[in-house]
Design an enzyme around this catalytic site. Sequence first.
Site, PDB file in Angstrom:
ATOM      1  N   GLY A 142       1.467  -6.710  11.511  1.00  0.00           N
ATOM      2  CA  GLY A 142       1.162  -7.639  10.424  1.00  0.00           C
ATOM      3  C   GLY A 142       1.985  -7.343   9.187  1.00  0.00           C
ATOM      4  O   GLY A 142       2.382  -8.254   8.452  1.00  0.00           O
ATOM      5  N   ALA A 143       2.259  -6.069   8.956  1.00  0.00           N
ATOM      6  CA  ALA A 143       3.032  -5.710   7.767  1.00  0.00           C
ATOM      7  C   ALA A 143       4.440  -6.293   7.853  1.00  0.00           C
ATOM      8  O   ALA A 143       5.027  -6.680   6.841  1.00  0.00           O
ATOM      9  CB  ALA A 143       3.078  -4.192   7.608  1.00  0.00           C
TER      10      ALA A 143
ATOM     11  N   GLY B  27     -12.411  -3.178 -25.910  1.00  0.00           N
ATOM     12  CA  GLY B  27     -13.284  -4.350 -25.755  1.00  0.00           C
ATOM     13  C   GLY B  27     -12.548  -5.513 -25.138  1.00  0.00           C
ATOM     14  O   GLY B  27     -11.643  -5.358 -24.321  1.00  0.00           O
ATOM     15  N   GLY B  28     -12.946  -6.710 -25.548  1.00  0.00           N
ATOM     16  CA  GLY B  28     -12.306  -7.911 -25.011  1.00  0.00           C
ATOM     17  C   GLY B  28     -10.825  -7.943 -25.316  1.00  0.00           C
ATOM     18  O   GLY B  28     -10.073  -8.675 -24.681  1.00  0.00           O
TER      19      GLY B  28
END
Length: 519
Positions: free
Chosen positions: A409-410, A174-175
Amino acid sequence: MSMDTPFDTNLETLERLRAEAAAAGGAEKLKIQHEKGKLTARERIELLFDDGSFEEFDALKTGRGGALGDERSYPGDGVITGHGAIDGREVFVFSQDFTVVGGSLGEAHAQKICKVMDLAVRVGAPIIGLNDSGGARIQEGVDALAAYGEIFHRNVRASGVVPQISCIMGPCAGGAVYSPAITDFVFMVQDSSCMFVTGPSVVKTVTHQEISAEDLGGAVVHGKKSGVVHFTAPNDVLCLREIRRLFSYLPSNNRQRAPLLDLRDPANRVDPALDYLIPDNPNQTYDMNILIYSILDGAEFMEVQPGFARNIICGFGRLGGQTIGLVANQPAVLAGVLDNDASVKAGRFVRFCDAFNIPLIALVDVPGFMPGPDQEHGGIIRHGAKLLYAFTEATVPRISVIVRKAYGGAYLVMNSKHIHCDVNYAWPTAEIAVMGPKGAAEVIFRKEIHSADDPEALLNEKINHYRRTFANPFLAAQRGYIDDVIFPRDTRHRLIRTLQVLEGKTAKGPERKHGNIPL
Ligand code: HXC
């Protein structure tokens, strides 16, 4: 728990209350805990800290009971909190006690955790959470949910101020998973722990899928697939030892430097074998770990997320005794490309190092970003941008060594000079170019090659020409984009000297509330 009996002195009452707290959920529940292969909350604390250094807070605190009419109160309310020392440095801890109402989190339980979190931030000491809990205490309803919110709030306020470590040593549902998710590093014990937002029974109800807790959220899944977990260990004992090891690399807070540790490895040690690490054939792979273990002090390296996005390697080591954060492409996996997972993994690691004054070193051999619809549709643009953003905004000393490919770009993203790394080096084998020779020749000479009598021969000629022109570090060095082309065998020495010269680096960005990293 009653406060007194008619004939108790206060001393006797204190002794009795302490004994009740120490007994936790009782002998039978402690036995079950051991049968599951888990240590108890107190045993874990004893192993985590230096001998005899633990000091407990709030052992006598109890809850108010829940709206469901549960009138029982539990000594310590299912969590042990306090502080102790790791290698002599103070650290705050909370350790959830599954033997008390399944370690579930109620109001008093959370107040105890919040108290140590507040103190940790105030004194500048790290905080470790040992999680073993059934989640929000159902009997306490909204009070339990409110209590979780208080912890999340503190996790966020403490982020980047003191290191926060979570260790998952039982169920975490859960949370309850979101507090660990906000913290800097998550450890997980194999077989005895799991993490998921919704458990197998809810999955079955909603999606009609049958899946075990282990397959849904076990240590293997989170260590290799989801990337939620940074370190896994086969059992509680080894997990706690690994937490201590991680701490040896970290400062206690964002105002301090990590402790120096002299491993007696000479700074001027050269490794002639590195001159022959890069294969002659540019398409052949090699293991970047050879370089990493060769240059670091004592060949000691603590890899973060070793099973996830293995095409990039992140982790802590030391150079000249100083902790460094290392980010390296791994040509042996997917040729070392940057993909979604690798970008996110490295981006978060870079930000941790920057927040805690740990210098960054990039070892670059990257052929580009992973092409294809899977990656594009999965968001390679915004995920790749995270790593670009993280390196660019980092103000700690930043050094790069380009060992082979640095394409497109890398190349820019991997801590290049153009996004203001402080010092960069290239090996003579470096290839700095917009793209690889074959792809480049096919694009720029397409027409000529198509109309040639022997297209293949012409393509090879153009590839070789391109390689001679661009696939080396010398053009970049002429432009001043590379600070020096170095002999591979000297890499360790050069890095240690460069770290020394960058020691006094100061960098201040423009005034702003915070930047907007592409999440
Ligand atoms: C109250 C709980 C509890 C809980 C366990 N117990 N979880 N009590 N609230 N959340 C109690 C059990 O009743 C039992 O009490 C004891 O702890 C041990 O639990 P067992 O079920 O016997 O143990 P085990 O078989 O090992 O199973 C462990 C478990 C299971 C997988 C954690 O108990 C379970 O599924 N619990 C519920 C998990 C859950 O859904 N929690 C809420 C998540 S939502 P006795 O007295 O019999 O010993 C959430 C919201 C947070 O957390 C939101 C924040 C924003």
